[in-house]
Design an enzyme around this catalytic site. Sequence first.
Site, PDB file in Angstrom:
ATOM      1  N   GLU A 264     -11.576  -0.860  -2.638  1.00  0.00           N
ATOM      2  CA  GLU A 264     -13.043  -0.983  -2.675  1.00  0.00           C
ATOM      3  C   GLU A 264     -13.570   0.108  -1.757  1.00  0.00           C
ATOM      4  O   GLU A 264     -13.542  -0.059  -0.533  1.00  0.00           O
ATOM      5  CB  GLU A 264     -13.484  -2.361  -2.164  1.00  0.00           C
ATOM      6  CG  GLU A 264     -13.079  -3.522  -3.030  1.00  0.00           C
ATOM      7  CD  GLU A 264     -13.784  -3.561  -4.359  1.00  0.00           C
ATOM      8  OE1 GLU A 264     -14.737  -2.771  -4.574  1.00  0.00           O
ATOM      9  OE2 GLU A 264     -13.377  -4.375  -5.200  1.00  0.00           O
ATOM     10  N   CYS A 298     -21.603  -0.908   1.284  1.00  0.00           N
ATOM     11  CA  CYS A 298     -21.286   0.095   0.258  1.00  0.00           C
ATOM     12  C   CYS A 298     -22.097  -0.117  -1.015  1.00  0.00           C
ATOM     13  O   CYS A 298     -22.106   0.755  -1.875  1.00  0.00           O
ATOM     14  CB  CYS A 298     -19.798   0.108  -0.029  1.00  0.00           C
ATOM     15  SG  CYS A 298     -19.237  -1.486  -0.569  1.00  0.00           S
TER      16      CYS A 298
HETATM   17  N1  LIG Z   1     -16.692   0.438   1.109  1.00  0.00           N
HETATM   18  C1  LIG Z   1     -17.099  -0.056   2.247  1.00  0.00           C
HETATM   19  O1  LIG Z   1     -17.388  -1.222   2.333  1.00  0.00           O
HETATM   20  C2  LIG Z   1     -17.138   0.740   3.453  1.00  0.00           C
HETATM   21  C3  LIG Z   1     -17.434   2.076   3.417  1.00  0.00           C
HETATM   22  N2  LIG Z   1     -17.446   2.776   4.547  1.00  0.00           N
HETATM   23  C4  LIG Z   1     -17.822   4.195   4.488  1.00  0.00           C
HETATM   24  O2  LIG Z   1     -16.985   4.909   5.339  1.00  0.00           O
HETATM   25  C5  LIG Z   1     -17.744   5.566   6.355  1.00  0.00           C
HETATM   26  C6  LIG Z   1     -16.940   5.578   7.630  1.00  0.00           C
HETATM   27  O3  LIG Z   1     -16.781   4.249   8.120  1.00  0.00           O
HETATM   28  P1  LIG Z   1     -15.417   3.829   8.787  1.00  0.00           P
HETATM   29  O4  LIG Z   1     -15.506   2.524   9.418  1.00  0.00           O
HETATM   30  O5  LIG Z   1     -14.969   4.959   9.613  1.00  0.00           O
HETATM   31  O6  LIG Z   1     -14.499   3.625   7.479  1.00  0.00           O
HETATM   32  P2  LIG Z   1     -12.959   3.781   7.387  1.00  0.00           P
HETATM   33  O7  LIG Z   1     -12.583   3.892   5.973  1.00  0.00           O
HETATM   34  O8  LIG Z   1     -12.509   4.836   8.317  1.00  0.00           O
HETATM   35  O9  LIG Z   1     -12.413   2.396   7.990  1.00  0.00           O
HETATM   36  C7  LIG Z   1     -12.149   1.256   7.221  1.00  0.00           C
HETATM   37  C8  LIG Z   1     -10.857   0.603   7.712  1.00  0.00           C
HETATM   38  O10 LIG Z   1      -9.765   1.487   7.530  1.00  0.00           O
HETATM   39  C9  LIG Z   1      -9.092   1.687   8.763  1.00  0.00           C
HETATM   40  N3  LIG Z   1      -8.497   3.020   8.769  1.00  0.00           N
HETATM   41  C10 LIG Z   1      -9.044   4.188   9.182  1.00  0.00           C
HETATM   42  N4  LIG Z   1      -8.163   5.196   9.000  1.00  0.00           N
HETATM   43  C11 LIG Z   1      -7.035   4.655   8.485  1.00  0.00           C
HETATM   44  C12 LIG Z   1      -5.765   5.182   8.083  1.00  0.00           C
HETATM   45  N5  LIG Z   1      -5.473   6.474   8.173  1.00  0.00           N
HETATM   46  N6  LIG Z   1      -4.850   4.323   7.588  1.00  0.00           N
HETATM   47  C13 LIG Z   1      -5.117   3.018   7.482  1.00  0.00           C
HETATM   48  N7  LIG Z   1      -6.289   2.467   7.845  1.00  0.00           N
HETATM   49  C14 LIG Z   1      -7.245   3.274   8.325  1.00  0.00           C
HETATM   50  C15 LIG Z   1     -10.152   1.448   9.800  1.00  0.00           C
HETATM   51  O11 LIG Z   1      -9.567   1.189  11.046  1.00  0.00           O
HETATM   52  P3  LIG Z   1     -10.399   1.348  12.410  1.00  0.00           P
HETATM   53  O12 LIG Z   1     -11.274   0.169  12.455  1.00  0.00           O
HETATM   54  O13 LIG Z   1      -9.393   1.321  13.496  1.00  0.00           O
HETATM   55  O14 LIG Z   1     -11.132   2.634  12.311  1.00  0.00           O
HETATM   56  C16 LIG Z   1     -10.873   0.273   9.199  1.00  0.00           C
HETATM   57  O15 LIG Z   1     -10.139  -0.895   9.403  1.00  0.00           O
HETATM   58  C17 LIG Z   1     -19.044   4.791   6.432  1.00  0.00           C
HETATM   59  O16 LIG Z   1     -20.073   5.559   6.947  1.00  0.00           O
HETATM   60  C18 LIG Z   1     -19.232   4.447   4.983  1.00  0.00           C
HETATM   61  O17 LIG Z   1     -19.790   5.530   4.305  1.00  0.00           O
HETATM   62  C19 LIG Z   1     -17.149   2.187   5.730  1.00  0.00           C
HETATM   63  C20 LIG Z   1     -16.848   0.871   5.830  1.00  0.00           C
HETATM   64  C21 LIG Z   1     -16.868   0.031   4.682  1.00  0.00           C
HETATM   65  O1  LIG Z   2     -19.728  -2.864   1.847  1.00  0.00           O
HETATM   66  C1  LIG Z   2     -18.889  -3.545   1.254  1.00  0.00           C
HETATM   67  O2  LIG Z   2     -17.840  -3.141   0.760  1.00  0.00           O
HETATM   68  C2  LIG Z   2     -19.082  -4.964   1.171  1.00  0.00           C
HETATM   69  C3  LIG Z   2     -20.097  -5.328   0.208  1.00  0.00           C
HETATM   70  C4  LIG Z   2     -20.600  -6.641   0.599  1.00  0.00           C
HETATM   71  C5  LIG Z   2     -20.860  -7.445  -0.573  1.00  0.00           C
HETATM   72  O3  LIG Z   2     -19.925  -8.000  -1.119  1.00  0.00           O
HETATM   73  O4  LIG Z   2     -22.024  -7.491  -0.931  1.00  0.00           O
END
Ligand SMILES: NC(=O)C1=CN([C@@H]2O[C@H](COP(=O)(O)OP(=O)(O)OC[C@H]3O[C@@H](n4cnc5c(N)ncnc54)[C@H](OP(=O)(O)O)[C@@H]3O)[C@@H](O)[C@H]2O)C=CC1
Ligand SMILES: O=C(O)CCCC(=O)O
Length: 491
Positions: A264, A298
Amino acid sequence: MLDQTTNLASLLNDPSLLETRAYVNGAWIDGDRGTFAVDNPARRDTIAEVADLSREQVAGAIAAAEKAQKDWAKWTGKERAGVLRKWFNLMMEHQDDLATILTAEQGKPLSEAKGEIAYGASFIEFFAEEAKRIYGETIPGHQRDKRIMVIKQPIGVVGSITPWNFPNAMITRKAGPALAAGCSFVARPASETPLSALVLGVLAERAGIPAGVLNIVPSSSSSEIGKEMCENPAVRKITFTGSTEVGRILLRQAADQVMKCSMELGGNAPFIVFDDADLDAAVDGAILCKFRNNGQTCVCANRIYVQAGVYDAFAEKLKDKVSKMKVGDGLEEGTDLGPLINAEALEKVQEHIADAKSKGAEVILGEREQNLSGNFFAPTIVTGATRDMAFSTEETFGPLAPLFKFETEDDVIELANDTIFGLASYFYAKDLSRVYKVAEALEYGIVGVNTGIISTEVAPFGGVKQSGLGREGSHHGIEEFLEMKYVCMSV
Ligand SMILES: NC(=O)C1=CN([C@@H]2O[C@H](COP(=O)(O)OP(=O)(O)OC[C@H]3O[C@@H](n4cnc5c(N)ncnc54)[C@H](OP(=O)(O)O)[C@@H]3O)[C@@H](O)[C@H]2O)C=CC1
Ligand SMILES: O=C(O)CCCC(=O)O
């Protein structure tokens, strides 16, 4: 409220829910690497020190999960449903405490945190029910003496990596179907928000989920743990929510073991307002969609496209309502927008605004960093947004609403689809034929029509293009944790 004299445990009805050790094989353990700090984003001070697990300790958790899974898979669906149901009940019973922990480490307003706990728990409830409905199939044989049967079996040990923006629901959306299917689970929570994950372990233990079936392994080294999960042959599936960048890393790493992956990843959601839309409803939908979790979702609207004839009226109405939103500590009554997760998140919003201004956009509301000590930023609206601006191609992940003007349906579909992402999209319109045509033309896994909120446990959540692989939630969600086996019998 949390301050220098109040600690988090004292805000809880049941302080024993606040756990800072890791949960491995049914035991609470310290980290070989000591601890790491968890901060409150509203005050930027430390609220807990959490066990920091080494790669070897996570390998130990995987070994325990492998052993436990063998027996867990033998439980009947109804037996698994029973303990999952207890887990759901405990989450709801302790909803207030779970929400307080979540707000303290993540920042979102308490009312939203309570909503997330109910949303997170709903995946456990839903998949507890699905545990009884893992149906196979029989297929008429291809020869007179042949009988064909298809059975579904749990995939095995699942490694999970989740982000900080939904520290409860992103874990339960994966663990619910995994456990219901008969898999065991090793969860590595985001380092900003491990407390919301650990309390799930506390409640899983109380619910009677057997030792080793659910393991929570906080660690400050996400890359090491990610490698262990991808390289350890006992792990049969990786499930990840986070950025597309990290998703790509995990997919590359998982390729060596040809491991199944659910991803995701990032979004860049368009929110389209056509000139036949109910404008007030569109404004309300845009606010929910854009500012939920302070824009750190997201599926949040990242680009708001408004048809020329209603552009000015929409901008005015949006500005009027957003200007009344209160920014503050999520634990304080009346807060609509909490802090952003960290200083980098704050910088990204500022960069996107500066970039837009340098290319001709006008800020009609917000922009200021709030006069508060944490990672606060005022909700901001810019008009005159164009496709050369950074937010056209990148998620802002913050409280910035850029308004783009468009002329025709064809133009806006081309603009909306012009991205590598394809997670959520939204539009407001009344004309029925337009509604069908636009819903079909949007290249996204999710389309919200006349609504800004699309999240529910009963629907398949997931994206196309570089927004990911697989679906979470709904009866489809459990398939991600099952293998199909075809049995051919000669009779
Ligand atoms: N789809 C979504 O829901 C999300 C999207 N994002 C997007 O990503 C951007 C950056 O956010 P960020 O939190 O840095 O997202 P990341 O993708 O970096 O982090 C998400 C998770 O992955 C972990 N992680 C980071 N690097 C690695 C790696 N090399 N191997 C395994 N796990 C890893 C993080 O650990 P740790 O916590 O230690 O960094 C965290 O648990 C946001 O601005 C947004 O655009 C972010 C979060 C959620
Ligand atoms: O940012 C995300 O990946 C979580 C979406 C939250 C939701 O399920 O609405």
